[in-house]
Design a protein around this motif. Structure first.
Motif, PDB file in Angstrom:
ATOM      1  N   ARG A 244      -0.492  -4.807   5.300  1.00 51.65           N
ATOM      2  CA  ARG A 244       0.385  -4.544   4.161  1.00 51.65           C
ATOM      3  C   ARG A 244      -0.348  -3.906   2.981  1.00 51.65           C
ATOM      4  NH1 ARG A 244       5.366  -5.895   2.242  1.00 51.65           N
ATOM      5  NH2 ARG A 244       5.612  -6.535   0.071  1.00 51.65           N
TER       6      ARG A 244
ATOM      7  N   ILE B  19       0.818  -1.210   0.000  1.00 50.27           N
ATOM      8  CA  ILE B  19       0.000   0.000   0.000  1.00 50.27           C
ATOM      9  C   ILE B  19       0.854   1.264   0.000  1.00 50.27           C
ATOM     10  CG2 ILE B  19      -0.273   0.283   2.502  1.00 50.27           C
ATOM     11  CD1 ILE B  19      -3.007   0.595  -0.248  1.00 50.27           C
ATOM     12  N   LEU B  20       2.064   1.189   0.534  1.00 47.77           N
ATOM     13  CA  LEU B  20       2.950   2.358   0.492  1.00 47.77           C
ATOM     14  C   LEU B  20       3.333   2.700  -0.943  1.00 47.77           C
ATOM     15  CD1 LEU B  20       5.322   1.821   3.564  1.00 47.77           C
ATOM     16  CD2 LEU B  20       3.583   3.607   3.268  1.00 47.77           C
TER      17      LEU B  20
ATOM     18  N   ALA C 155      -4.729   1.015   4.159  1.00 46.65           N
ATOM     19  CA  ALA C 155      -4.228   2.129   4.965  1.00 46.65           C
ATOM     20  C   ALA C 155      -5.336   3.159   5.157  1.00 46.65           C
ATOM     21  CB  ALA C 155      -3.024   2.786   4.299  1.00 46.65           C
TER      22      ALA C 155
ATOM     23  N   GLN D 298      -0.832   2.592   8.019  1.00 52.88           N
ATOM     24  CA  GLN D 298      -1.051   1.262   7.465  1.00 52.88           C
ATOM     25  C   GLN D 298      -1.939   0.400   8.363  1.00 52.88           C
ATOM     26  OE1 GLN D 298       2.227  -0.669   5.122  1.00 52.88           O
ATOM     27  NE2 GLN D 298       3.507   0.706   6.340  1.00 52.88           N
TER      28      GLN D 298
END
Length: 559
Positions: free
Chosen positions: A41, A22-23, A44, A38
């Motif tokens: 993983r 997700i980053l 978010a 978050q």
């Protein structure tokens, strides 16, 4: 429908997809890491206060549909596929969707994460609990109920009449047994006995407030304005009178942050808030839509059910309050839906029947007229199914061309963004053209005038009939000065009328308004029509009967 290699169930396709962290999705969307909170993983929440300030906002494409049928139209699927298609064409696009309610997920409507190769991920988690927002809204709703009953039990200094409490408890599940209940039984220590009831959480006013608030201070102020009942002197009692708006806001502060996920093709999606369109205003949160507008050049969003419900409320309530206009409206339809509106039974939809399509296309025609009544031009997305014949598809596309309406054949379920490229190109042409968007009515008009405008211009009806209860409600609303609010119609989604059996384009009908409920926090008046319920019931064969989990913890039978 064009098919890819198996697996072909929505759940299996979702499980086979390879998600990006997700980053990475956030970075590609221009969201700084410090704004990303978050939830595992692949999910978010976004702290909007840590986003870069911008003076430019993206254009908004609203996806709506013809009147829904049991055959399914795939509105959310087209929404996802269109955004993926725009991304394939090099546009910086983002999706803004509602959160699925457990009621329809466990009932019969299904989830709200798209389908096939046009889905938002992780599908299983989005459809089951997600990041806990709806649970937080349920908790805030029921905390208010507990505080009301405690106030009465502890002396009732506000003089609240237990017979005139309008605030109900909430549960995010279809449960008809909770529509009307009695509480406080068992003696003096158990509270004051009174009648009560439950709404499904997505019909709670807190859900509407949550989705129309633009900041935490605005959320707190809106919560404080909610009417919970009346005194023995018939004066309104609000959350501010109880002094608990701060506590309710505290319960919602984390949920109020928009949720970031991704599509199968990696397009960023904000999924936040989830009011129903047949009993509430049917749009995702303004926080999510405005955040997406801040981050993307094109925001693809949807409103529940057909244009007579979700789209009308998007235009008359959400866009009015949000201060923006839709730049294009996509109207999703299918051959199957048009045949049902033309009188064909669901069991016979697989057989070619061009005449039924011709008979049922009047439903599409009315929805297109409705969109144009707001000063916005529509694009028809003809969502293709494998049973559709060339003759049926050709008829609809030619009909649209003859009517001067843009139309595109889509196959995003089977092909993902690739199957929506034609639709995306037509949308891009349309959003660069000026439009004359305006809500249908002025809020200063009388309540009867506002309701009648919707019935005549959106539903195609003759007018309205007010029950004695609705007339009494109207008198009280006018005496309190609440008549300057927009109206939110609670009506069956299956028909333009208030009779779900009248498919196609019924004529010469009236809409019966049986009750008008002021929702001051949300900022609208809910008008109950027909036999619409704010707490649905489960069907004879709920979808839950097909659900299970395997020995590895994987979901089974979820869509």
């Amino acid at each position: 429908m064009t098919e890819k290699a198996k697996p072909l169930t929505d759940l299996a396709i979702a499980n086979a997809a390879v998600m990006k962290p997700i980053l990475e999705i956030a970075e590609n969307a221009g969201i700084p890491e410090e704004a990303v909170e978050q939830y595992g993983r692949y999910k978010a929440k976004i702290d909007v206060n840590k986003l870069p300030v911008t003076q430019s906002f993206g254009k908004v494409v609203l996806v709506t549909a013809t009147s829904p049928t049991p055959a399914g139209e795939g509105k959310s699927t087209v929404t996802v596929g269109l955004a993926d298609a725009l991304s394939r064409l090099g546009e910086k696009s983002m999706i803004a969707l509602r959160e699925p309610s457990l009621g329809p997920v466990m009932g019969m409507k299904g989830g709200a994460a798209g389908g096939g190769y046009a889905q938002v991920l992780p599908m299983e988690e989005i459809n089951l609990h997600f990041n806990g927002d709806i649970h937080a809204i349920t908790t805030a709703n029921n905390a208010l109920s507990a505080l009301i009953d405690n106030h009465i039990h502890q002396g009732n200094t506000l003089g609240i009449d237990p017979r005139r409490i309008t605030w109900k408890r909430a549960l995010d599940m279809n449960d008809r047994a909770l529509r009307h209940i009695t509480i406080g039984l068992g003696g003096p220590t158990q509270g004051v006995p009174r009648e009560d009831g439950f709404d499904i959480t997505v019909a709670s006013e807190i859900m509407a407030v949550f989705c129309l608030a633009t900041s935490l201070p605005d959320l707190k102020e809106r919560l404080s304005q909610m009417v919970i009942g009346y005194t023995y002197q018939k004066e309104a009692v609000t959350v501010r009178d109880l002094g608990v708006e701060g506590a309710l806001t505290l319960l919602l502060k984390e949920a109020f942050k928009p949720n970031l996920v991704q599509t199968i093709e990696g397009t960023p999606a904000l999924i936040h808030g989830g009011p129903f369109a047949n009993i509430a205003h049917g749009c995702n949160s303004l926080m999510a839509t405005n955040t997406a507008r801040q981050l993307a050049d094109i925001v693809v969003t949807e409103a529940g059910f057909g244009s007579d419900l979700g789209a009308e409320k998007f235009m008359d309530i959400k866009a009015r309050k949000g201060g923006f206009a839709p730049d294009a409206v996509v109207v999703v339809t299918t051959i199957r839906a048009l045949k049902m509106h033309g009188g064909v039974a669901k069991s016979d939809l697989g057989a070619e029947n061009v005449q039924a399509v011709m008979d049922g296309i009047v439903n599409l025609e009315k929805h297109l007229e409705t969109v144009r009544a707001f000063g916005v031009q529509p694009v028809v997305a003809l969502n293709r199914f494998i049973t559709d014949s060339s003759a049926e598809l050709d008829y609809v596309l030619k009909w649209c061309k003859d009517k001067g309406v843009r139309a595109a054949l889509t196959d995003v379920w089977g092909l993902g963004g690739e199957g929506g490229l034609d639709l995306a190109k037509q949308v891009l042409e349309l959003i660069d053209e000026p439009n004359d968007f305006a809500p249908l009515y002025n809020v200063e008009q009388s309540v009867v005038e506002k309701i009648t405008t919707i019935v005549q211009k959106v539903y195609g009806g003759k007018g309205i009939v007010l029950t004695d209860k609705a007339r009494k409600d109207l008198i009280q609303i006018e005496q309190n000065g609440w008549d300057i609010l927009p109206v939110c119609m609670a009506k069956t989604q299956y028909s333009f009328s208030d009779d779900p059996k009248k498919l196609g384009r019924p004529e010469d009908f009236t809409i019966t308004i049986r009750e008008i409920i002021p929702k001051l926090g949300a900022g609208f008046l809910v008008c109950l029509t027909g036999d619409i319920m704010t707490m649905p019931g489960l069907p004879k064969t709920p979808a839950a009967l097909n659900m299970d989990i395997d020995e590895k913890g994987n979901a089974v039978g979820l869509m």
